[in-house]
Design a protein around this motif. Structure first.
Motif, PDB file in Angstrom:
ATOM      1  N   ALA A 242       4.322 -17.633 -28.297  1.00  0.00           N
ATOM      2  CA  ALA A 242       3.788 -16.595 -27.411  1.00  0.00           C
ATOM      3  C   ALA A 242       4.868 -16.112 -26.444  1.00  0.00           C
ATOM      4  O   ALA A 242       4.973 -14.911 -26.155  1.00  0.00           O
ATOM      5  N   GLN A 243       5.665 -17.041 -25.966  1.00  0.00           N
ATOM      6  CA  GLN A 243       6.784 -16.686 -25.091  1.00  0.00           C
ATOM      7  C   GLN A 243       7.755 -15.754 -25.812  1.00  0.00           C
ATOM      8  O   GLN A 243       8.235 -14.764 -25.243  1.00  0.00           O
ATOM      9  N   THR A 244       8.029 -16.040 -27.084  1.00  0.00           N
ATOM     10  CA  THR A 244       8.918 -15.197 -27.882  1.00  0.00           C
ATOM     11  C   THR A 244       8.342 -13.793 -28.049  1.00  0.00           C
ATOM     12  O   THR A 244       9.046 -12.791 -27.843  1.00  0.00           O
ATOM     13  N   ASN A 245       7.077 -13.717 -28.418  1.00  0.00           N
ATOM     14  CA  ASN A 245       6.459 -12.396 -28.636  1.00  0.00           C
ATOM     15  C   ASN A 245       6.397 -11.582 -27.354  1.00  0.00           C
ATOM     16  O   ASN A 245       6.587 -10.365 -27.375  1.00  0.00           O
ATOM     17  N   LEU A 246       6.129 -12.248 -26.230  1.00  0.00           N
ATOM     18  CA  LEU A 246       6.123 -11.539 -24.956  1.00  0.00           C
ATOM     19  C   LEU A 246       7.520 -11.017 -24.638  1.00  0.00           C
ATOM     20  O   LEU A 246       7.683  -9.889 -24.152  1.00  0.00           O
ATOM     21  N   GLY A 247       8.524 -11.838 -24.933  1.00  0.00           N
ATOM     22  CA  GLY A 247       9.897 -11.404 -24.719  1.00  0.00           C
ATOM     23  C   GLY A 247      10.250 -10.186 -25.550  1.00  0.00           C
ATOM     24  O   GLY A 247      10.920  -9.261 -25.071  1.00  0.00           O
ATOM     25  N   VAL A 248       9.797 -10.150 -26.795  1.00  0.00           N
ATOM     26  CA  VAL A 248      10.078  -9.009 -27.675  1.00  0.00           C
ATOM     27  C   VAL A 248       9.413  -7.744 -27.134  1.00  0.00           C
ATOM     28  O   VAL A 248      10.017  -6.658 -27.139  1.00  0.00           O
ATOM     29  N   LEU A 249       8.176  -7.854 -26.665  1.00  0.00           N
ATOM     30  CA  LEU A 249       7.479  -6.681 -26.124  1.00  0.00           C
ATOM     31  C   LEU A 249       8.236  -6.091 -24.934  1.00  0.00           C
ATOM     32  O   LEU A 249       8.348  -4.862 -24.795  1.00  0.00           O
ATOM     33  N   HIS A 250       8.747  -6.967 -24.062  1.00  0.00           N
ATOM     34  CA  HIS A 250       9.511  -6.477 -22.920  1.00  0.00           C
ATOM     35  C   HIS A 250      10.866  -5.931 -23.358  1.00  0.00           C
ATOM     36  O   HIS A 250      11.292  -4.860 -22.906  1.00  0.00           O
ATOM     37  N   ALA A 251      11.536  -6.668 -24.249  1.00  0.00           N
ATOM     38  CA  ALA A 251      12.885  -6.268 -24.642  1.00  0.00           C
ATOM     39  C   ALA A 251      12.905  -4.950 -25.405  1.00  0.00           C
ATOM     40  O   ALA A 251      13.880  -4.197 -25.328  1.00  0.00           O
ATOM     41  N   THR A 252      11.859  -4.672 -26.142  1.00  0.00           N
ATOM     42  CA  THR A 252      11.780  -3.429 -26.922  1.00  0.00           C
ATOM     43  C   THR A 252      11.041  -2.319 -26.177  1.00  0.00           C
ATOM     44  O   THR A 252      10.746  -1.277 -26.757  1.00  0.00           O
ATOM     45  N   ARG A 253      10.730  -2.549 -24.909  1.00  0.00           N
ATOM     46  CA  ARG A 253      10.124  -1.529 -24.035  1.00  0.00           C
ATOM     47  C   ARG A 253       8.807  -0.987 -24.610  1.00  0.00           C
ATOM     48  O   ARG A 253       8.569   0.220 -24.631  1.00  0.00           O
ATOM     49  N   GLN A 254       7.943  -1.899 -25.051  1.00  0.00           N
ATOM     50  CA  GLN A 254       6.659  -1.485 -25.604  1.00  0.00           C
ATOM     51  C   GLN A 254       5.521  -1.598 -24.595  1.00  0.00           C
ATOM     52  O   GLN A 254       4.363  -1.379 -24.949  1.00  0.00           O
ATOM     53  N   LEU A 255       5.859  -1.938 -23.346  1.00  0.00           N
ATOM     54  CA  LEU A 255       4.842  -2.102 -22.312  1.00  0.00           C
ATOM     55  C   LEU A 255       4.999  -1.018 -21.247  1.00  0.00           C
ATOM     56  O   LEU A 255       6.104  -0.510 -21.026  1.00  0.00           O
ATOM     57  N   PRO A 256       3.918  -0.643 -20.567  1.00  0.00           N
ATOM     58  CA  PRO A 256       4.010   0.391 -19.528  1.00  0.00           C
ATOM     59  C   PRO A 256       5.047   0.058 -18.458  1.00  0.00           C
ATOM     60  O   PRO A 256       5.755   0.936 -17.966  1.00  0.00           O
ATOM     61  N   LYS A 257       5.145  -1.222 -18.085  1.00  0.00           N
ATOM     62  CA  LYS A 257       6.130  -1.651 -17.099  1.00  0.00           C
ATOM     63  C   LYS A 257       7.032  -2.712 -17.720  1.00  0.00           C
ATOM     64  O   LYS A 257       7.065  -3.867 -17.295  1.00  0.00           O
ATOM     65  N   SER A 258       7.770  -2.286 -18.733  1.00  0.00           N
ATOM     66  CA  SER A 258       8.649  -3.215 -19.454  1.00  0.00           C
ATOM     67  C   SER A 258       9.804  -3.669 -18.571  1.00  0.00           C
ATOM     68  O   SER A 258      10.347  -2.895 -17.768  1.00  0.00           O
ATOM     69  N   ARG A 259      10.170  -4.934 -18.737  1.00  0.00           N
ATOM     70  CA  ARG A 259      11.316  -5.521 -18.034  1.00  0.00           C
ATOM     71  C   ARG A 259      12.246  -6.116 -19.072  1.00  0.00           C
ATOM     72  O   ARG A 259      12.136  -7.303 -19.428  1.00  0.00           O
ATOM     73  N   ALA A 277      12.513 -17.443 -34.519  1.00  0.00           N
ATOM     74  CA  ALA A 277      12.209 -16.030 -34.330  1.00  0.00           C
ATOM     75  C   ALA A 277      12.917 -15.490 -33.093  1.00  0.00           C
ATOM     76  O   ALA A 277      13.410 -14.353 -33.090  1.00  0.00           O
ATOM     77  N   ALA A 278      12.980 -16.291 -32.038  1.00  0.00           N
ATOM     78  CA  ALA A 278      13.681 -15.878 -30.828  1.00  0.00           C
ATOM     79  C   ALA A 278      15.180 -15.769 -31.084  1.00  0.00           C
ATOM     80  O   ALA A 278      15.841 -14.840 -30.595  1.00  0.00           O
ATOM     81  N   MET A 279      15.721 -16.695 -31.865  1.00  0.00           N
ATOM     82  CA  MET A 279      17.145 -16.631 -32.200  1.00  0.00           C
ATOM     83  C   MET A 279      17.469 -15.350 -32.960  1.00  0.00           C
ATOM     84  O   MET A 279      18.471 -14.679 -32.683  1.00  0.00           O
ATOM     85  N   ASP A 280      16.623 -15.007 -33.928  1.00  0.00           N
ATOM     86  CA  ASP A 280      16.828 -13.778 -34.701  1.00  0.00           C
ATOM     87  C   ASP A 280      16.736 -12.546 -33.813  1.00  0.00           C
ATOM     88  O   ASP A 280      17.513 -11.597 -33.954  1.00  0.00           O
ATOM     89  N   ALA A 281      15.768 -12.549 -32.889  1.00  0.00           N
ATOM     90  CA  ALA A 281      15.603 -11.402 -31.999  1.00  0.00           C
ATOM     91  C   ALA A 281      16.813 -11.239 -31.086  1.00  0.00           C
ATOM     92  O   ALA A 281      17.282 -10.120 -30.850  1.00  0.00           O
ATOM     93  N   LEU A 282      17.344 -12.346 -30.591  1.00  0.00           N
ATOM     94  CA  LEU A 282      18.526 -12.267 -29.727  1.00  0.00           C
ATOM     95  C   LEU A 282      19.718 -11.702 -30.481  1.00  0.00           C
ATOM     96  O   LEU A 282      20.498 -10.909 -29.929  1.00  0.00           O
ATOM     97  N   GLU A 283      19.891 -12.088 -31.745  1.00  0.00           N
ATOM     98  CA  GLU A 283      20.985 -11.549 -32.543  1.00  0.00           C
ATOM     99  C   GLU A 283      20.854 -10.037 -32.726  1.00  0.00           C
ATOM    100  O   GLU A 283      21.847  -9.328 -32.780  1.00  0.00           O
ATOM    101  N   ALA A 284      19.612  -9.574 -32.801  1.00  0.00           N
ATOM    102  CA  ALA A 284      19.385  -8.133 -32.989  1.00  0.00           C
ATOM    103  C   ALA A 284      19.586  -7.351 -31.692  1.00  0.00           C
ATOM    104  O   ALA A 284      20.096  -6.228 -31.726  1.00  0.00           O
ATOM    105  N   PHE A 285      19.212  -7.944 -30.543  1.00  0.00           N
ATOM    106  CA  PHE A 285      19.259  -7.216 -29.286  1.00  0.00           C
ATOM    107  C   PHE A 285      20.604  -7.285 -28.583  1.00  0.00           C
ATOM    108  O   PHE A 285      21.160  -6.279 -28.176  1.00  0.00           O
TER     109      PHE A 285
END
Length: 292
Positions: A242-259, A277-285
């Protein structure tokens, strides 16, 4: 070589001193007590019952927990005889009126392998969209396990974590067609009800179903803000995915007040805890500088 009386005394002493609530702590003690002891598993069942009753007509609640944890530990072992003995202990705890033993017995049944296809049953809380085909040899046990879960849900004064977990596991049964007709809507309703009991798996699963990429999995509209709220609650309860998915939502600016930077920090934290999954996302971002 330890005998039954020595093992019983050792476990009672551990319980009196520490009174752990984490099954992992009990697993460690059981391994110490039984690992080097040449005892028959049927004798271990006798130890578990003696440990709970302590020579009294009925077991007290705290001692019953110790026996139940012993049954859970044995159900996790690779030896089939040990797993059968673990199930016997859990059944005995169920007879004594333990709702958590019903839950653990149901989970133990779901974790067994089907007798035909050689593939493992999905674990409770795991998001698996495929409908599994179970052999006739196990379908009765699966239905019995689901009945145990329904009994828990319909019982008053059940512990909060037991009720939440039972709702999640029964919801997974409807999602997978595990001893019941596959019914995604029923699965969703059970998962959402389980969020009222702060079950981290229910919060995570509900967040997934409201989040991006889940439109085909359930009849609910995309709502990233609502998904983020569920992820945040699950994360606060220690759910790494859940922490990973929340991080992705913020990192990809999919929230009204993304951080975005906050999202990256969550991903780094999940990656440090071993989440691939978090490791893969970090490599992409991070190399692309997308969130800077």
């Amino acid at each position: 070589m330890k005998n039954i009386e020595q093992i019983l005394k050792e476990l009672r002493t551990c319980w009196a001193r520490h009174r752990w609530s984490d099954p992992a702590d009990w697993a460690y003690q059981f391994e110490n007590a039984f690992g080097c002891a040449c005892v028959d598993y049927e004798q271990i069942v006798t130890v578990a019952i003696a440990l709970a009753t302590q020579d009294k007509p009925l077991p007290d609640e705290r001692s019953l927990i110790v026996s139940e944890m012993l049954g859970v530990w044995m159900c996790e072992l690779s030896d089939r005889t040990a797993r059968r003995a673990g199930n016997d202990i859990l059944r005995w705890c169920v007879i004594q009126g333990s709702a958590s033993a019903k839950l653990n017995l149901a989970i133990s049944i779901f974790r067994r392998e089907p007798k035909t296809r050689g593939e493992s049953l999905p674990l409770p809380g795991r998001t698996v969209p495929t409908k599994f085909r179970f052999s006739r040899a196990t379908i009765h046990e699966l239905r019995l396990a689901n009945d145990f879960l329904r009994q828990i849900i319909s019982t008053v004064n059940v512990a909060k974590h037991v009720m939440g977990r039972a709702l999640v596991v029964l919801g997974d049964s409807y999602k997978l067609g595990r001893g019941v007709e596959q019914d995604m809507e029923c699965c969703v309703l059970l998962q959402e009800r389980a969020t009222e009991f702060d079950d981290p798996n229910a919060l995570y699963n509900t967040g997934v179903l409201y989040g991006p990429g889940s439109e085909g999995a359930r009849p609910r509209p995309l709502d990233c803000a609502r998904a983020a709220a569920y992820y945040k609650r699950a994360m606060d309860l220690g759910h790494v995915a859940a922490q990973t998915n929340l991080g992705v939502l913020h990192a990809t600016r999919q929230l009204p007040k993304s951080r975005p930077q906050y999202g990256l920090s969550l991903l780094r934290r999940s990656a440090a805890e071993g989440d691939t999954a978090a490791m893969d996302a970090l490599e992409a971002f991070e190399p692309a500088g997308r969130c800077s």
